[in-house]
Each structure stands twice: as structure tokens, then as C-alpha cells.
Design a protein around this motif. Structure first.
Motif, PDB file in Angstrom:
ATOM      1  N   HIS A 141     -10.323  22.005  44.104  1.00  0.00           N
ATOM      2  CA  HIS A 141     -10.907  22.366  42.807  1.00  0.00           C
ATOM      3  C   HIS A 141     -12.315  21.803  42.773  1.00  0.00           C
ATOM      4  O   HIS A 141     -12.548  20.738  43.326  1.00  0.00           O
TER       5      HIS A 141
ATOM      6  N   VAL B  32      -6.666  18.970  42.788  1.00  0.00           N
ATOM      7  CA  VAL B  32      -6.055  19.098  41.462  1.00  0.00           C
ATOM      8  C   VAL B  32      -4.607  19.513  41.626  1.00  0.00           C
ATOM      9  O   VAL B  32      -4.263  20.286  42.508  1.00  0.00           O
TER      10      VAL B  32
ATOM     11  N   VAL C 150      -1.447  21.552  41.155  1.00  0.00           N
ATOM     12  CA  VAL C 150      -1.109  22.905  40.739  1.00  0.00           C
ATOM     13  C   VAL C 150       0.384  23.081  40.798  1.00  0.00           C
ATOM     14  O   VAL C 150       1.104  22.283  41.377  1.00  0.00           O
TER      15      VAL C 150
ATOM     16  N   CYS D   2      -5.693  27.086  40.891  1.00  0.00           N
ATOM     17  CA  CYS D   2      -6.727  26.393  40.152  1.00  0.00           C
ATOM     18  C   CYS D   2      -7.667  27.433  39.560  1.00  0.00           C
ATOM     19  O   CYS D   2      -8.187  28.273  40.280  1.00  0.00           O
TER      20      CYS D   2
ATOM     21  N   PRO E 181      -0.282  17.158  35.577  1.00  0.00           N
ATOM     22  CA  PRO E 181      -1.630  17.627  35.241  1.00  0.00           C
ATOM     23  C   PRO E 181      -2.170  16.891  34.016  1.00  0.00           C
ATOM     24  O   PRO E 181      -1.469  16.741  33.019  1.00  0.00           O
TER      25      PRO E 181
ATOM     26  N   VAL F 168     -10.221  23.548  33.781  1.00  0.00           N
ATOM     27  CA  VAL F 168      -8.803  23.878  33.952  1.00  0.00           C
ATOM     28  C   VAL F 168      -8.490  25.168  33.207  1.00  0.00           C
ATOM     29  O   VAL F 168      -9.258  25.605  32.353  1.00  0.00           O
TER      30      VAL F 168
ATOM     31  N   ASP G 196      -2.892  25.984  35.514  1.00  0.00           N
ATOM     32  CA  ASP G 196      -2.787  24.602  35.970  1.00  0.00           C
ATOM     33  C   ASP G 196      -1.637  23.852  35.299  1.00  0.00           C
ATOM     34  O   ASP G 196      -1.227  22.797  35.774  1.00  0.00           O
ATOM     35  N   TYR G 197      -1.132  24.384  34.186  1.00  0.00           N
ATOM     36  CA  TYR G 197      -0.057  23.725  33.440  1.00  0.00           C
ATOM     37  C   TYR G 197       1.278  24.460  33.560  1.00  0.00           C
ATOM     38  O   TYR G 197       2.226  24.156  32.831  1.00  0.00           O
TER      39      TYR G 197
END
Length: 323
Positions: free
Chosen positions: A14, A27, A29, A36, A257, A300, A304-305
Motif C-alpha cells: 500500500h 497494510v 487486507v 488495498c 485493520p 483506505v 480493507d475492512y
């Protein structure tokens, strides 16, 4: 569910743009294949040049809601320098509002009383479920991990006889809130995996409403364990409270995250772009106002969540169930 809970979270590349240079960071994922999503052009303009020419005078106040993670005095101290920086960068007044609890900040988003909000991942999905028109914008890079993730944790007293999660049966425990990602969702997932029923297997369960209040409950002997996260625990150590001499980490989660800053989809594209540049070019020394010691910010998006969204589904922790 066990497959989901036991799987490892993947790391993807990222980009973070900070102080006119490009840094490549990892990051978290989704193990479900989330990618990302945060991207921005490599234009090396200064923040003063980047902010829209129209952002000069007579602009509406930007209202930002904040979760109550610290004491009121501490949170106000942390907000002040960020407030001053954003007002200068955006050339408009910025009004930070600290909610009394997790529910209130979600209410503000749903009722459109704020334009942005610092929230946890769980609160993000609660806001969506209730009809809020918001999307993730940025998230902090944890100073200690160097990545936009952190770990949930359960903390006990240093001399406690509790050595593993199963030993918590029959004990008193503090969860932050049912809307907290690290202070509820992640530990609940771990308990479910071990067939520990939070509704039946603990002597007492309390929800103090913030990480600071939950940790204070352990300090004051009101509970035998507290669900929190590593950044909050380390911050508590820095002020001489839960030190390594009187407390210890019983359990840590897989990477989670980091908490997103949500923005209303009704904000103008120009203001959203200006906000991206303001956060990605934030000066050193300005603290993240929910308690994380940051090494910058990264962009973000919803994908990502995805791990948090899936976990809530598997545990049947939608908004109605969590109230």
C-alpha cells in the motif's frame, strides 16, 4: 467460522505519501480477498499548494466526531494541535466533537450532524447498517508496527493466576463496548473459538465505554481482565498506570485493520481530495486523537475492512444484535 478465525491475515502493498516522498508500506487486507484501495497521484505539491483555491473564506465549518477513547482532558489536549493544523491546511474552521459513547458518534453520522468521524471498524459497519452515507478515507499507520494495523489484547494483573483464556471462566471482565472492534469483537471471536460463552461463563461483565475507563477498571481491582488493544495499553504504560510491573498481556489477536476516518459522501470531491492531502502530509508530532501513536496516515477503502465485516456476520453481531 473456525476456518475464518484461524486463517492468517494477508499483507499487501500500500502506498503512503508523506512529506513529498513515496513510502511503500504493508497494510492488512482481508483473507477473503479484499484489496488495498487507497491511491493518490504522485504529484509532489505542498499542502499549501494542494488545497483548493476556493477554500479561502466564508466556507462552512467542517464537523468531526470522535470516539471517547481517552479521558476528556487528554483527548482535548490531543485534538488541539490537529484542529489547528487542519484549519490552516483546509482554510476553514474545524469543529471536533467528542461523543459520550460509541453509539452517539454513529448517531451523528446517521443523522448527518458531523461531516467526518474517527470510528472503529465495527462502528463503521453499524453506521452503514443504519443508513449513513459514509466511506473510509484514511487510517493511521501504527508507530510500533509501521503498518496500518494493530492488535486487540486482553490484559490481566502481573501476579494473576490467569494464564490462558480458558482460565477467565468464572472471572470478572471488562469489554469496552459492544461496538468496539478490539474491545469486544476480536476477543469475543477468540472466546467463541474456545467455546467460551461470554453470556454464561464469566462471573461479571462490564462495559465502561472507553479503553481508558476499561483499563482503569483493572487498575482499581474492579475486574480480573480487560479487553483492549496494544496501542491503548502502551499509552497507559506511558502515563505510569498499567505498567509491565503490575500488568501483563494474556492474549493478542491477529492483526486488525486500523480505525478509519469516515467522511460523508455528500462532501465535495474537492474537499475530500484536500482532506487526503492534509492527512498524508501531516507534520511529525501531531498525535492521532483516538490514542494511537502514529507514523503517518494511509488511504483506505471499504475493502480493507472486509475481514471485520465477515467476522460480524459469522458471529451474528449486526447492529440489532449488538444494541
Amino acid at each position: 467460522m473456525q476456518k475464518c478465525l484461524a486463517a492468517q491475515w494477508l499483507i499487501a502493498r500500500h502506498c503512503l505519501f508523506r512529506k513529498s516522498r513515496v513510502l511503500t508500506l504493508a497494510v492488512v487486507v482481508a483473507l477473503l480477498g479484499a484489496g488495498c484501495t487507497g491511491k493518490i497521484s504522485s504529484n509532489h505539491q505542498s499542502i499549501g499548494d494542494r488545497v483548493s483555491v476556493s477554500n479561502t473564506n466564508n466556507l462552512s465549518t467542517l464537523k468531526i466526531g470522535v470516539l471517547p477513547t481517552q479521558s476528556q482532558v487528554e483527548q482535548e489536549r490531543m485534538i488541539k494541535p490537529l484542529d489547528e493544523y487542519l484549519e490552516k491546511a483546509l482554510k476553514r474552521r474545524v469543529d471536533f466533537q467528542v461523543a459520550k459513547d460509541y453509539k452517539e458518534v454513529v448517531d451523528w453520522l446517521v443523522e448527518e450532524k458531523v461531516d467526518m468521524a474517527y470510528v472503529g471498524a465495527v462502528s463503521y459497519f453499524e453506521a452503514l447498517e443504519r443508513g449513513a452515507e459514509v466511506e473510509p478515507l484514511i487510517a493511521p499507520i501504527d508507530k510500533y508496527t509501521g503498518r496500518p494495523w494493530y492488535r486487540a489484547a486482553i490484559i490481566v494483573e502481573a501476579n494473576s493466576s490467569i494464564k490462558k483464556l480458558q482460565d477467565l471462566k468464572g472471572k470478572r471482565i471488562a469489554f469496552v463496548s459492544k461496538s468496539s472492534t478490539s474491545g469486544y469483537l476480536m476477543p469475543i471471536a477468540a472466546f467463541k473459538k474456545l467455546k467460551i460463552n461470554p453470556e454464561q461463563d464469566f462471573a461479571q461483565v462490564i462495559y465502561p465505554g472507553s479503553h481508558a475507563k476499561s483499563e482503569a477498571a483493572l487498575e482499581n481491582g474492579l475486574v480480573d481482565a480487560v479487553a483492549t488493544n496494544i496501542p491503548s495499553y502502551m499509552k497507559r504504560q506511558k502515563i505510569g498506570k498499567l505498567t509491565s510491573a503490575n500488568s501483563r498481556v494474556l492474549w493478542e489477536s491477529a492483526p486488525v485493520p486500523h480505525s478509519p476516518m469516515l467522511v460523508s459522501k455528500k462532501l465535495s470531491p474537492e474537499l475530500i481530495q484536500d482532506l487526503k492531502w492534509a492527512f498524508l502530509n501531516i507534520p511529525d508530532g501531531i498525535e492521532d486523537i483516538v490514542g494511537t501513536e502514529v507514523g503517518g496516515y494511509t488511504l483506505v477503502g471499504d475493502a480493507d475492512y472486509a475481514p471485520i465485516k465477515q467476522l460480524r456476520v459469522e458471529l451474528n453481531l449486526n447492529f440489532e444484535a449488538a444494541k
